[in-house]
Design an enzyme around this catalytic site. Structure first.
Site, PDB file in Angstrom:
ATOM      1  N   ASP A  17       5.007  47.219  51.023  1.00 42.24           N
ATOM      2  CA  ASP A  17       5.962  47.228  52.140  1.00 42.24           C
ATOM      3  C   ASP A  17       5.194  47.119  53.447  1.00 42.24           C
ATOM      4  O   ASP A  17       3.987  47.395  53.505  1.00 42.24           O
ATOM      5  CB  ASP A  17       6.794  48.522  52.150  1.00 42.24           C
ATOM      6  CG  ASP A  17       7.849  48.509  53.265  1.00 42.24           C
ATOM      7  OD1 ASP A  17       8.530  47.478  53.434  1.00 42.24           O
ATOM      8  OD2 ASP A  17       7.986  49.513  53.978  1.00 42.24           O
ATOM      9  N   SER A  18       5.910  46.728  54.500  1.00 41.66           N
ATOM     10  CA  SER A  18       5.297  46.664  55.830  1.00 41.66           C
ATOM     11  C   SER A  18       4.888  48.057  56.313  1.00 41.66           C
ATOM     12  O   SER A  18       4.059  48.163  57.213  1.00 41.66           O
ATOM     13  CB  SER A  18       6.293  46.062  56.817  1.00 41.66           C
ATOM     14  OG  SER A  18       7.442  46.885  56.883  1.00 41.66           O
ATOM     15  N   TYR A  49       7.729  44.352  60.497  1.00 44.68           N
ATOM     16  CA  TYR A  49       7.745  42.922  60.193  1.00 44.68           C
ATOM     17  C   TYR A  49       9.067  42.278  60.660  1.00 44.68           C
ATOM     18  O   TYR A  49       9.139  41.073  60.833  1.00 44.68           O
ATOM     19  CB  TYR A  49       7.651  42.695  58.682  1.00 44.68           C
ATOM     20  CG  TYR A  49       6.268  42.785  58.076  1.00 44.68           C
ATOM     21  CD1 TYR A  49       5.193  43.358  58.762  1.00 44.68           C
ATOM     22  CD2 TYR A  49       6.034  42.281  56.790  1.00 44.68           C
ATOM     23  CE1 TYR A  49       3.937  43.425  58.168  1.00 44.68           C
ATOM     24  CE2 TYR A  49       4.785  42.345  56.205  1.00 44.68           C
ATOM     25  CZ  TYR A  49       3.740  42.917  56.891  1.00 44.68           C
ATOM     26  OH  TYR A  49       2.501  42.981  56.301  1.00 44.68           O
ATOM     27  N   GLY A  50      10.088  43.129  60.795  1.00 43.81           N
ATOM     28  CA  GLY A  50      11.458  42.633  60.999  1.00 43.81           C
ATOM     29  C   GLY A  50      11.644  41.753  62.213  1.00 43.81           C
ATOM     30  O   GLY A  50      12.568  40.950  62.273  1.00 43.81           O
ATOM     31  N   CYS A  80      10.200  45.305  50.319  1.00 48.52           N
ATOM     32  CA  CYS A  80      10.482  45.070  51.725  1.00 48.52           C
ATOM     33  C   CYS A  80      11.423  43.870  51.784  1.00 48.52           C
ATOM     34  O   CYS A  80      11.080  42.792  51.283  1.00 48.52           O
ATOM     35  CB  CYS A  80       9.167  44.760  52.444  1.00 48.52           C
ATOM     36  SG  CYS A  80       9.351  44.251  54.153  1.00 48.52           S
ATOM     37  N   ASN A  81      12.590  44.090  52.344  1.00 48.14           N
ATOM     38  CA  ASN A  81      13.565  42.992  52.402  1.00 48.14           C
ATOM     39  C   ASN A  81      13.073  41.851  53.277  1.00 48.14           C
ATOM     40  O   ASN A  81      13.302  40.682  52.980  1.00 48.14           O
ATOM     41  CB  ASN A  81      14.897  43.503  52.946  1.00 48.14           C
ATOM     42  CG  ASN A  81      15.605  44.389  51.956  1.00 48.14           C
ATOM     43  OD1 ASN A  81      16.407  43.935  51.166  1.00 48.14           O
ATOM     44  ND2 ASN A  81      15.286  45.675  51.964  1.00 48.14           N
ATOM     45  N   THR A  82      12.406  42.207  54.370  1.00 51.47           N
ATOM     46  CA  THR A  82      11.942  41.177  55.301  1.00 51.47           C
ATOM     47  C   THR A  82      10.926  40.268  54.606  1.00 51.47           C
ATOM     48  O   THR A  82      11.000  39.047  54.704  1.00 51.47           O
ATOM     49  CB  THR A  82      11.331  41.844  56.549  1.00 51.47           C
ATOM     50  OG1 THR A  82      12.250  42.837  57.027  1.00 51.47           O
ATOM     51  CG2 THR A  82      11.069  40.834  57.639  1.00 51.47           C
ATOM     52  N   GLU A 165       9.799  54.959  61.377  1.00 53.40           N
ATOM     53  CA  GLU A 165       8.323  54.975  61.414  1.00 53.40           C
ATOM     54  C   GLU A 165       7.809  56.029  62.399  1.00 53.40           C
ATOM     55  O   GLU A 165       6.709  56.538  62.246  1.00 53.40           O
ATOM     56  CB  GLU A 165       7.772  53.588  61.786  1.00 53.40           C
ATOM     57  CG  GLU A 165       7.974  52.511  60.719  1.00 53.40           C
ATOM     58  CD  GLU A 165       6.973  52.567  59.552  1.00 53.40           C
ATOM     59  OE1 GLU A 165       5.803  52.909  59.764  1.00 53.40           O
ATOM     60  OE2 GLU A 165       7.383  52.262  58.412  1.00 53.40           O
ATOM     61  N   CYS A 199      17.398  47.201  54.081  1.00 48.06           N
ATOM     62  CA  CYS A 199      16.041  47.462  54.579  1.00 48.06           C
ATOM     63  C   CYS A 199      15.587  48.755  53.923  1.00 48.06           C
ATOM     64  O   CYS A 199      16.335  49.745  53.909  1.00 48.06           O
ATOM     65  CB  CYS A 199      16.040  47.619  56.097  1.00 48.06           C
ATOM     66  SG  CYS A 199      14.438  48.171  56.739  1.00 48.06           S
ATOM     67  N   THR A 200      14.392  48.745  53.387  1.00 49.18           N
ATOM     68  CA  THR A 200      13.956  49.891  52.584  1.00 49.18           C
ATOM     69  C   THR A 200      13.681  51.140  53.432  1.00 49.18           C
ATOM     70  O   THR A 200      13.517  52.223  52.881  1.00 49.18           O
ATOM     71  CB  THR A 200      12.701  49.514  51.765  1.00 49.18           C
ATOM     72  OG1 THR A 200      11.695  49.003  52.647  1.00 49.18           O
ATOM     73  CG2 THR A 200      13.043  48.461  50.733  1.00 49.18           C
ATOM     74  N   HIS A 201      13.657  50.993  54.741  1.00 45.81           N
ATOM     75  CA  HIS A 201      13.519  52.171  55.606  1.00 45.81           C
ATOM     76  C   HIS A 201      14.846  52.934  55.763  1.00 45.81           C
ATOM     77  O   HIS A 201      14.836  54.116  56.098  1.00 45.81           O
ATOM     78  CB  HIS A 201      13.075  51.754  57.008  1.00 45.81           C
ATOM     79  CG  HIS A 201      11.630  51.388  57.121  1.00 45.81           C
ATOM     80  ND1 HIS A 201      11.100  50.276  56.539  1.00 45.81           N
ATOM     81  CD2 HIS A 201      10.601  52.003  57.778  1.00 45.81           C
ATOM     82  CE1 HIS A 201       9.806  50.204  56.827  1.00 45.81           C
ATOM     83  NE2 HIS A 201       9.483  51.242  57.576  1.00 45.81           N
TER      84      HIS A 201
HETATM   85  N1  DGL Z   1      11.220  47.970  55.258  1.00 42.55           N
HETATM   86  C1  DGL Z   1      11.261  46.579  55.497  1.00 42.55           C
HETATM   87  C2  DGL Z   1      12.519  45.930  54.996  1.00 42.55           C
HETATM   88  O1  DGL Z   1      13.016  46.318  54.002  1.00 42.55           O
HETATM   89  C3  DGL Z   1      10.963  46.060  56.848  1.00 42.55           C
HETATM   90  C4  DGL Z   1      10.732  46.921  57.963  1.00 42.55           C
HETATM   91  C5  DGL Z   1       9.992  46.181  59.043  1.00 42.55           C
HETATM   92  O2  DGL Z   1       8.778  46.132  58.920  1.00 42.55           O
HETATM   93  O3  DGL Z   1      10.627  45.659  59.971  1.00 42.55           O
HETATM   94  O4  DGL Z   1      13.026  45.003  55.552  1.00 42.55           O
END
Ligand code: DGL
Length: 281
Positions: A17-18, A49-50, A80-82, A165, A199-201
């Protein structure tokens, strides 16, 4: 990548993941599949990363995948979805054939799209995700392929990842931003009755999301669906399953400082974390 050939010995499953968000996926995977070994890699130094371009997300994700392969992983999950939206397909189609055609990289969008058919009655679904994931339209495309009768509406929530974060996800200041994006999503399509946390966050914001989501709307974190999809994948691919080591161990790597990772990872995981710092390039 180093010139040394990739090991053919069984190895851990890589989870990338990011930042910390992928830990929400890792913990659900480990709860369902505790026997396997795992390596978690968080690119915390370069998160989020988004908001980054396709090219940059692809470059960073490919660096992480190569490193996980070098560490012995035969199978890598982009938690990570992104990264799944912007890099997965290129890596699968263009890079894997050169790196090692027998290795595999899987994402989190497809397993989530697969589950949604059984979770909506109105056939109107919302997706809350990073700007990158929403802009890629990956959820719309994947869901349309599997469930053409479902209307998908996305809402980008650019501040939610920084809230997580920076450990602000449970503070009162987060309420404003959580509420704002839920209201915007439901204004765009009032018939939505299921919302994917794309988004996994975002599972860290789950309590606040529930607070502002109307009671008839189902909120869907992806961890359990990704875990079940991995279980299914391993059942369908015994060759790959045999290449996944099973001692129940888990190692963590971060591109940030070890201290910072330890402190923040404790929000997501029970118990101390054995973590090392690495540089991705
Ligand atoms: N957790 C990541 C996701 O699922 C991205 C978060 C990020 O780095 O913007 O998209």
């Amino acid at each position: 990548m180093s010139d040394s050939p990739l090991s053919m010995r069984p190895g851990p499953i890589g989870v990338f993941d990011s930042g910390y968000g992928g830990l929400t996926i890792l913990s659900r995977i480990r709860a369902l599949l505790p026997a396997y070994d795992y390596i978690y890699l968080g690119d915390n130094a370069r998160t989020p990363y988004g908001t980054r371009s396709f090219e940059i997300v692809y470059e960073f994700t490919l660096q992480a995948v190569r490193r996980l392969f070098e560490m012995g992983c035969h199978l890598v999950i982009l938690a990570c979805n992104t990264a799944s939206a912007k890099a997965l397909r290129s890596i699968q189609q263009n890079d894997l054939p050169h790196i090692d055609p027998s290795r595999r990289v899987l994402g989190v969008i497809r397993p989530t799209a697969e589950c949604i058919g059984g979770l909506t009655r109105s056939r109107h679904v919302g997706v809350l995700a990073t700007a990158g994931t929403i802009k890629s339209e990956s959820y719309i495309l994947e869901i349309r392929k599997l469930h053409p009768d479902i209307t998908v509406t996305g809402e980008a929530c650019p501040l939610w990842v920084p809230l997580v974060e920076n450990n602000e996800y449970d503070k009162p200041g987060a309420d404003y931003f959580v509420r704002q994006h839920i209201e915007r999503l439901l204004e765009k399509d009032p018939d939505i009755d299921a919302v994917i946390l794309g988004c996994t966050h975002y599972p860290l914001l789950y309590d606040k999301i529930l607070k502002y989501m109307p009671a008839h709307v189902t909120v869907i974190p992806q961890g359990d669906y990704v875990a079940r999809s991995l279980e299914n994948y391993l059942l369908r691919h015994p060759d790959m399953e045999a290449r996944c080591q099973k001692h129940g161990a888990c190692r963590f790597y971060t591109t940030e400082s070890v201290e910072k990772f330890r402190e923040s990872a404790s929000i997501f995981l029970d118990g101390p974390v054995d973590v090392e710092s690495i540089v991705l390039e």
